[in-house]
Design a protein around this motif. Structure first.
Motif, mmCIF file in Angstrom:
data_model
loop_
_atom_site.group_PDB
_atom_site.id
_atom_site.type_symbol
_atom_site.label_atom_id
_atom_site.label_comp_id
_atom_site.label_asym_id
_atom_site.label_seq_id
_atom_site.Cartn_x
_atom_site.Cartn_y
_atom_site.Cartn_z
ATOM 1 N N GLU A 194 -6.324 1.892 5.213
ATOM 2 C CA GLU A 194 -6.732 3.141 5.036
ATOM 3 C C GLU A 194 -6.702 3.667 3.466
ATOM 4 O OE1 GLU A 194 -3.934 5.794 6.920
ATOM 5 O OE2 GLU A 194 -4.948 5.098 9.043
ATOM 6 N N SER A 195 -5.987 2.912 2.499
ATOM 7 C CA SER A 195 -5.956 3.109 1.214
ATOM 8 C C SER A 195 -6.728 1.972 0.331
ATOM 9 C CB SER A 195 -4.492 3.194 0.810
ATOM 10 O OG SER A 195 -3.722 1.942 1.121
ATOM 11 N N LEU A 196 -7.828 1.235 0.957
ATOM 12 C CA LEU A 196 -8.560 0.421 0.267
ATOM 13 C C LEU A 196 -10.107 0.669 0.377
ATOM 14 C CD1 LEU A 196 -6.862 -2.899 1.404
ATOM 15 C CD2 LEU A 196 -6.206 -1.490 -0.541
ATOM 16 N N GLY A 197 -10.441 1.993 0.521
ATOM 17 C CA GLY A 197 -11.786 2.376 0.712
ATOM 18 C C GLY A 197 -12.367 2.260 -0.737
ATOM 19 N N PRO A 198 -13.675 2.836 -0.812
ATOM 20 C CA PRO A 198 -14.321 2.707 -2.238
ATOM 21 C C PRO A 198 -13.576 3.497 -3.104
ATOM 22 C CG PRO A 198 -15.839 2.689 -0.436
ATOM 23 C CD PRO A 198 -14.477 2.931 0.180
ATOM 24 N N THR A 199 -13.207 4.495 -2.903
ATOM 25 C CA THR A 199 -12.808 5.772 -3.773
ATOM 26 C C THR A 199 -11.324 5.335 -4.101
ATOM 27 O OG1 THR A 199 -12.094 7.158 -2.038
ATOM 28 C CG2 THR A 199 -13.966 7.461 -2.812
ATOM 29 N N GLN A 200 -10.534 4.483 -3.421
ATOM 30 C CA GLN A 200 -9.210 4.063 -3.719
ATOM 31 C C GLN A 200 -9.061 2.782 -4.323
ATOM 32 O OE1 GLN A 200 -10.180 5.093 -0.473
ATOM 33 N NE2 GLN A 200 -8.965 6.638 0.183
ATOM 34 N N MET A 201 -9.959 2.105 -3.973
ATOM 35 C CA MET A 201 -9.938 0.654 -4.467
ATOM 36 C C MET A 201 -11.449 -0.036 -4.668
ATOM 37 S SD MET A 201 -7.791 -2.240 -2.805
ATOM 38 C CE MET A 201 -6.928 -3.426 -3.695
ATOM 39 N N ALA A 202 -11.891 0.542 -5.922
ATOM 40 C CA ALA A 202 -13.375 0.156 -5.997
ATOM 41 C C ALA A 202 -13.518 -1.197 -6.245
ATOM 42 C CB ALA A 202 -14.154 1.221 -6.988
ATOM 43 N N ASP A 203 -12.528 -1.632 -6.953
ATOM 44 C CA ASP A 203 -12.600 -2.982 -7.700
ATOM 45 C C ASP A 203 -12.594 -3.907 -6.680
ATOM 46 O OD1 ASP A 203 -12.218 -5.098 -9.418
ATOM 47 O OD2 ASP A 203 -10.580 -4.837 -10.074
ATOM 48 N N GLU A 204 -13.566 -4.715 -6.612
ATOM 49 C CA GLU A 204 -13.699 -5.847 -5.568
ATOM 50 C C GLU A 204 -12.800 -6.928 -5.928
ATOM 51 O OE1 GLU A 204 -17.594 -7.052 -4.573
ATOM 52 O OE2 GLU A 204 -18.395 -5.237 -4.700
ATOM 53 N N GLY A 205 -12.562 -7.063 -7.122
ATOM 54 C CA GLY A 205 -11.483 -8.259 -7.829
ATOM 55 C C GLY A 205 -10.442 -7.999 -7.080
ATOM 56 N N SER A 206 -9.968 -6.828 -7.060
ATOM 57 C CA SER A 206 -8.758 -6.528 -6.672
ATOM 58 C C SER A 206 -8.409 -6.761 -4.981
ATOM 59 C CB SER A 206 -8.202 -4.975 -6.557
ATOM 60 O OG SER A 206 -8.037 -4.760 -7.934
ATOM 61 N N MET A 271 1.688 -0.956 -4.809
ATOM 62 C CA MET A 271 2.549 0.030 -4.634
ATOM 63 C C MET A 271 1.928 1.168 -4.709
ATOM 64 S SD MET A 271 5.592 -1.067 -4.223
ATOM 65 C CE MET A 271 6.146 0.427 -4.080
ATOM 66 N N PHE A 272 0.326 1.264 -5.037
ATOM 67 C CA PHE A 272 -0.321 2.560 -4.742
ATOM 68 C C PHE A 272 -1.197 2.610 -3.534
ATOM 69 C CE2 PHE A 272 0.273 2.593 -9.532
ATOM 70 C CZ PHE A 272 0.301 4.006 -9.494
ATOM 71 N N MET A 273 -0.818 1.617 -2.504
ATOM 72 C CA MET A 273 -1.326 1.973 -1.289
ATOM 73 C C MET A 273 -0.533 2.920 -0.414
ATOM 74 S SD MET A 273 -1.785 -2.169 0.103
ATOM 75 C CE MET A 273 -2.832 -3.390 -0.788
ATOM 76 N N SER A 274 -0.919 3.476 0.826
ATOM 77 C CA SER A 274 -0.391 4.381 1.431
ATOM 78 C C SER A 274 0.836 3.646 2.193
ATOM 79 C CB SER A 274 -1.065 4.778 2.622
ATOM 80 O OG SER A 274 -1.473 3.766 3.607
ATOM 81 N N VAL A 275 1.907 4.504 2.687
ATOM 82 C CA VAL A 275 3.055 3.825 3.185
ATOM 83 C C VAL A 275 2.699 2.996 4.544
ATOM 84 C CG1 VAL A 275 5.116 4.538 4.644
ATOM 85 C CG2 VAL A 275 4.628 5.676 2.916
ATOM 86 N N LYS A 276 1.610 3.645 5.391
ATOM 87 C CA LYS A 276 1.242 2.730 6.460
ATOM 88 C C LYS A 276 0.751 1.392 6.212
ATOM 89 C CE LYS A 276 -1.739 3.080 10.618
ATOM 90 N NZ LYS A 276 -2.590 4.120 11.561
ATOM 91 N N ASP A 277 -0.226 1.436 5.041
ATOM 92 C CA ASP A 277 -0.711 0.047 4.637
ATOM 93 C C ASP A 277 0.150 -0.725 4.104
ATOM 94 O OD1 ASP A 277 -3.327 0.735 5.230
ATOM 95 O OD2 ASP A 277 -3.749 1.354 3.292
ATOM 96 N N ARG A 278 1.267 -0.308 3.550
ATOM 97 C CA ARG A 278 2.366 -1.106 2.825
ATOM 98 C C ARG A 278 3.129 -1.919 4.084
ATOM 99 N NH1 ARG A 278 3.523 3.118 -0.781
ATOM 100 N NH2 ARG A 278 5.650 3.054 -0.339
ATOM 101 N N VAL A 279 3.465 -0.960 5.143
ATOM 102 C CA VAL A 279 3.998 -1.632 6.213
ATOM 103 C C VAL A 279 3.301 -2.855 6.807
ATOM 104 C CG1 VAL A 279 4.703 -0.940 8.676
ATOM 105 C CG2 VAL A 279 5.284 0.489 6.700
#
Length: 399
Positions: A194-206, A271-279
């Motif tokens: 949920e925290s890897l969408g275009p606005t949260q994680m636009a860098d494809e390299g990441s 660490m900038f992901m949501s709790v759910k994604d980190r789990v």
């Protein structure tokens, strides 16, 4: 910590060998295989003893390039040795080419080679390895900034950058590419995150960097211990809190001597992901991801790490000794029947001041007498644990 089997090599690399042995090794007088010799010399050239350091440097410079080339091609050298050879500008192009082709050569060493070489043909060889360029985009920049680059090297570098780092594509499309490349576990994670969408994680390299650290498929994850529909009830951290967590983890990593740019970048991304994604990531990630998330201040995330099916006994042994891990994690380790049968694990738990007192007390009867006596004198653990350890030790001694 070295993994070398040769005890002489172990002693030298750890600094336990006497000076005479270190000096003999620095002069190349010990009968060691080429791979061991290079590792020893590379370590000794950093010695505070000037005579040893100078001797090691001289011996390194005297190594025959033909023998080094054979060792590289045979995949006999350690990443540290390959990185050292990559930094040597006096070596032949043939040797540098072999180092560039070798999969064990660290990405950062290839990036430095791409920055420093004045051989356009070598840059072309480096640019051919698209997988490495995707994994380490700093190599692309090194090629493009090198005035010695050929038009072919530049073309390949620019095409890779444009294809994988400059196109604005959604996470779902990237996940489809991952699945096509055999990275099914990574694709599953990216699609569900949920925290890897275009606005949260636009860098494809990441995204591609993260993909290299996911090794467990959804089918192998047992999440029955945690109903995921309840995760939404967990309070998410603020950006400031997450930033503080990142800085703390980076500081701990620096203290442990593992603060490579790649690891720091990975810490920031995770660490900038949501709790759910980190789990989810904790249960699907590789060893490096697990070593980061086991320190997560959210105990649910840290607990998810010990639910990862790839977690090894050796990792658990290390976790049991950590003083920055959640008490709940330590308690759950002690309750695991398999891990509780491992003496190094229960010994580490007993000595860890973070282990809940009831858990530590229950472990004490399984410790050897000598370890009980040592624990009774250990001021880092609670007084309650020390007193109980002393009573057990005295009982066994018949006092």
């Amino acid at each position: 910590m070295t993994t070398k089997v040769n005890p002489a090599v172990q002693a030298i690399l750890s600094g336990a060998a006497p000076r005479a042995a270190q000096l003999a090794a620095a002069r190349g007088l010990l009968p060691l295989p080429q791979s061991d010799l290079l590792d020893v010399l590379i370590e000794l050239r950093k010695s505070q003893d000037q005579e040893i350091a100078e001797a090691a440097e001289t011996t390194l410079r005297a190594q025959k390039q033909e023998e080094l080339l054979n060792a590289v091609r045979a995949d006999e050298l350690s990443p540290a040795a390959l990185a050292y050879l990559a930094s040597r500008q006096d070596l032949s192009r043939e040797l540098h080419e072999a180092i560039a082709f070798c999969q064990q050569t660290p990405d950062e060493a290839i990036a430095e080679l791409a920055r420093s070489t004045r051989d356009g043909a070598l840059l072309e060889i480096i640019a051919i390895n698209q997988q490495r360029l995707i994994r380490a985009p700093e190599i692309i920049e090194a090629i493009l900034q090198n005035p010695a680059r050929t038009s072919e090297a530049e073309r390949r570098a620019r095409e890779t950058r444009r294809e994988f780092f400059e196109k604005e594509r959604g996470a779902r499309q990237i996940a489809e590419e991952m699945r096509a490349r055999g990275l099914a576990a990574a694709a599953e994670f990216i699609e569900a995150a949920e925290s890897l969408g275009p606005t949260q994680m636009a860098d494809e390299g990441s995204l591609w960097l993260l993909a290299t650290h996911i090794e467990v498929s959804d089918a192998d994850v047992d999440d029955s211990w945690l109903p995921f529909e309840k995760i939404e009830e967990f309070i998410e951290e603020t950006e400031a809190q997450r930033a503080a967590h990142v800085e703390r983890l980076i500081a701990e990593t620096q203290i442990e001597g593992e603060a490579s740019p790649e690891r720091i970048s990975l810490i920031r991304r995770i660490m900038f992901m949501s709790v759910k994604d980190r789990v989810r990531l904790a249960m699907k990630g590789d060893r490096e991801v697990r070593s980061i998330l086991i320190r997560d201040p959210n105990k649910i995330v840290a607990t998810a790490v010990i639910k990862n099916p790839r977690l090894t006994d050796h990792e658990v042994e290390s976790i049991a000794a950590m003083r920055t891990v959640s008490e709940e994690v330590l308690r759950l380790i002690a309750l695991n029947r398999t891990w509780a049968r491992s003496y190094p694990i229960i010994h580490n738990l007993a000595r860890n001041p973070r282990t809940p007192i009831p858990t530590a007390i229950n472990i004490l009867p399984r410790l050897y007498a000598k370890d009980l006596r040592a624990l009774a004198q250990n001021r880092n653990v609670s007084e309650t644990v020390r007193r109980q350890a002393m009573r057990l030790a005295q009982t066994r001694a018949g006092e």
